[in-house]
Design a protein around this motif. Structure first.
Motif, mmCIF file in Angstrom:
data_model
loop_
_atom_site.group_PDB
_atom_site.id
_atom_site.type_symbol
_atom_site.label_atom_id
_atom_site.label_comp_id
_atom_site.label_asym_id
_atom_site.label_seq_id
_atom_site.Cartn_x
_atom_site.Cartn_y
_atom_site.Cartn_z
ATOM 1 N N GLY A 37 0.921 -1.235 -0.031
ATOM 2 C CA GLY A 37 -0.048 -0.049 0.075
ATOM 3 C C GLY A 37 0.903 1.295 -0.107
ATOM 4 O O GLY A 37 2.152 1.210 0.063
ATOM 5 N N LEU A 38 0.113 2.357 -0.192
ATOM 6 C CA LEU A 38 0.858 3.603 -0.196
ATOM 7 C C LEU A 38 1.573 4.081 0.981
ATOM 8 O O LEU A 38 1.227 3.370 2.106
ATOM 9 C CB LEU A 38 -0.306 4.914 -0.545
ATOM 10 N N SER A 39 2.627 4.879 1.075
ATOM 11 C CA SER A 39 3.308 5.200 2.138
ATOM 12 C C SER A 39 2.091 5.980 2.910
ATOM 13 O O SER A 39 1.463 6.740 2.671
ATOM 14 C CB SER A 39 4.327 6.334 1.649
ATOM 15 N N GLY A 40 2.383 5.566 4.263
ATOM 16 C CA GLY A 40 1.526 6.271 5.170
ATOM 17 C C GLY A 40 -0.125 5.620 5.192
ATOM 18 O O GLY A 40 -0.930 5.940 6.079
ATOM 19 N N SER A 111 5.805 -1.628 -1.996
ATOM 20 C CA SER A 111 5.911 -2.692 -3.243
ATOM 21 C C SER A 111 4.957 -2.312 -4.276
ATOM 22 O O SER A 111 3.701 -3.062 -4.598
ATOM 23 C CB SER A 111 5.683 -4.040 -2.826
ATOM 24 N N PRO A 112 5.142 -1.175 -5.031
ATOM 25 C CA PRO A 112 4.021 -0.642 -6.002
ATOM 26 C C PRO A 112 3.945 -1.318 -7.136
ATOM 27 O O PRO A 112 2.714 -1.194 -7.948
ATOM 28 C CB PRO A 112 4.919 0.621 -6.258
ATOM 29 N N LEU A 138 -5.562 8.040 -1.038
ATOM 30 C CA LEU A 138 -4.237 8.879 -1.154
ATOM 31 C C LEU A 138 -4.460 10.038 -0.065
ATOM 32 O O LEU A 138 -3.428 10.408 0.514
ATOM 33 C CB LEU A 138 -3.845 9.380 -2.610
ATOM 34 N N GLN A 139 -5.689 10.586 -0.232
ATOM 35 C CA GLN A 139 -5.526 11.935 0.478
ATOM 36 C C GLN A 139 -5.593 11.627 1.980
ATOM 37 O O GLN A 139 -4.937 12.499 2.725
ATOM 38 C CB GLN A 139 -7.287 12.415 0.538
ATOM 39 N N LEU A 140 -6.105 10.353 2.502
ATOM 40 C CA LEU A 140 -5.967 10.208 4.106
ATOM 41 C C LEU A 140 -4.300 9.994 4.456
ATOM 42 O O LEU A 140 -3.746 10.501 5.474
ATOM 43 C CB LEU A 140 -6.523 8.783 4.341
ATOM 44 N N CYS A 141 -3.560 9.403 3.543
ATOM 45 C CA CYS A 141 -2.233 9.112 3.546
ATOM 46 C C CYS A 141 -1.294 10.438 3.423
ATOM 47 O O CYS A 141 -0.388 10.528 4.438
ATOM 48 C CB CYS A 141 -1.530 8.083 2.489
ATOM 49 N N GLU A 142 -1.722 11.269 2.836
ATOM 50 C CA GLU A 142 -1.417 12.523 2.635
ATOM 51 C C GLU A 142 -1.460 13.587 3.829
ATOM 52 O O GLU A 142 -0.621 14.231 4.270
ATOM 53 C CB GLU A 142 -1.469 13.319 1.276
ATOM 54 N N ASP A 143 -2.499 13.506 4.311
ATOM 55 C CA ASP A 143 -3.152 14.129 5.588
ATOM 56 C C ASP A 143 -2.291 13.760 6.668
ATOM 57 O O ASP A 143 -1.695 14.338 7.662
ATOM 58 C CB ASP A 143 -4.578 14.091 5.873
ATOM 59 N N ARG A 144 -2.001 12.315 6.731
ATOM 60 C CA ARG A 144 -1.158 11.565 7.988
ATOM 61 C C ARG A 144 0.377 12.186 7.765
ATOM 62 O O ARG A 144 0.902 12.812 8.917
ATOM 63 C CB ARG A 144 -1.288 10.269 7.782
ATOM 64 N N ASP A 145 0.791 12.028 6.667
ATOM 65 C CA ASP A 145 2.270 12.436 6.355
ATOM 66 C C ASP A 145 3.220 12.405 7.582
ATOM 67 O O ASP A 145 3.754 13.380 7.742
ATOM 68 C CB ASP A 145 2.060 13.819 5.554
ATOM 69 N N PRO A 146 3.329 11.324 8.213
ATOM 70 C CA PRO A 146 3.983 11.270 9.601
ATOM 71 C C PRO A 146 5.373 11.467 9.401
ATOM 72 O O PRO A 146 6.027 12.082 10.335
ATOM 73 C CB PRO A 146 3.833 9.798 10.169
ATOM 74 N N LYS A 147 6.089 11.395 8.123
ATOM 75 C CA LYS A 147 7.424 11.822 7.846
ATOM 76 C C LYS A 147 7.842 13.207 7.005
ATOM 77 O O LYS A 147 8.878 13.526 6.868
ATOM 78 C CB LYS A 147 7.977 10.413 7.150
#
Ligand SMILES: Nc1ncnc2c1ncn2[C@@H]1O[C@H](COP(=O)(O)OS(=O)(=O)O)[C@@H](OP(=O)(O)O)[C@H]1O
Ligand SMILES: Nc1ncnc2c1ncn2[C@@H]1O[C@H](COP(=O)(O)OP(=O)(O)O)[C@@H](O)[C@H]1O
Length: 208
Positions: A37-40, A111-112, A138-147
């Motif tokens: 899955g996506l980063s985050g 593993s994209p 993607l929006q959720l992952c981007e909102d998290r953006d932990p790094k």
């Protein structure tokens, strides 16, 4: 002169203690749980939660986390398509060895590329590769953006970031797909429970 050995001169050495014996000892079936899955998207979080859940049930697992592997085994690799392919190939080989040892190997990497994941699947016997797709927006992952990496990618300071300017190819036939329920992210415990149920139903948590 080539440093790669001539395959014709390389032979397989059989070990008299087989996988089935090890599995019997551990009372479980060696397999690979491959989280993509996506980063985050929550891969590492799920991997840890699943590892803890299995541990509490007396099942031996080991997490291969993409970030962590890039500190050692894969430290010479970047994020070009070729490097990602090699990253997944190496990890798939190691995961296969862990499964052969009788362990439940939990691999969590972006593993994209579908073909790379399918190549890892092909290393294992039928049904011993459990692909888990963290299907988070993607929006959720981007909102998290932990790094803070999405921010850098949007600013053009990181090139070839997955989901921004590098592709993510979702699985077509994964064993488990995790997604939002009524717009809410399930807890890590709930997600791990879903994977454990799949493993229980498939007989992975007992020997043959
Ligand atoms: N260009 C680019 N694209 C995606 N991710 C990037 C990139 N550069 C660095 N990172 C960080 O590296 C972590 C991904 O490592 P992986 O080995 O899982 O990636 S891959 O499977 O080889 O694509 C990933 O970790 P996670 O956020 O845990 O997924 C990122 O933090
Ligand atoms: N199920 C979840 N519910 C709430 N927050 C989560 C959940 N899974 C992950 N997170 C949070 O999202 C962020 C990214 O999770 P992480 O596991 O590091 O993702 P990945 O390994 O895919 O990059 C972290 O801050 C983590 O605490």
């Amino acid at each position: 002169m080539s440093t790669v050995g001539n395959p014709a001169n390389i032979f397989w050495h059989e070990n008299p203690v087989g996988k089935a014996e090890r599995e019997k000892l551990l009372n479980q079936q060696g397999c690979v749980v491959w989280i993509t899955g996506l980063s985050g998207s929550g891969k590492s979080t799920l991997a840890c939660s699943l590892g803890r859940e299995l541990q509490s049930r007396g099942k031996l697992s080991y997490v291969l986390d993409g970030d962590n592997l890039r500190h050692g085994l894969n430290k010479n690799l970047g994020f070009s398509p070729e490097s990602r392919t090699e990253n997944i190939r190496r990890t798939g080989e190691v995961a296969n060895l862990f499964a052969d040892a009788g362990l439940i190997c939990i691999a969590s990497l972006i593993s994209p590329y579908r073909k790379d994941r399918d190549a890892c699947r092909a290393l294992l016997p039928d049904k011993k590769f459990i692909e888990v797709f963290m299907n988070m927006p993607l929006q959720l992952c981007e909102d998290r953006d932990p790094k803070g990496l999405y921010k850098l990618a949007r600013e053009g300071k990181i090139k070839g970031f997955t989901g921004i300017d590098d592709p993510y190819e979702p699985p077509l036939n994964c064993e488990i797909e995790l997604q939002l329920k009524d717009g809410v992210v399930p807890t890590p415990h709930e997600m791990a429970g879903q994977v454990v149920s799949y493993m229980e139903n498939g007989g992975f948590l007992e020997a043959y």
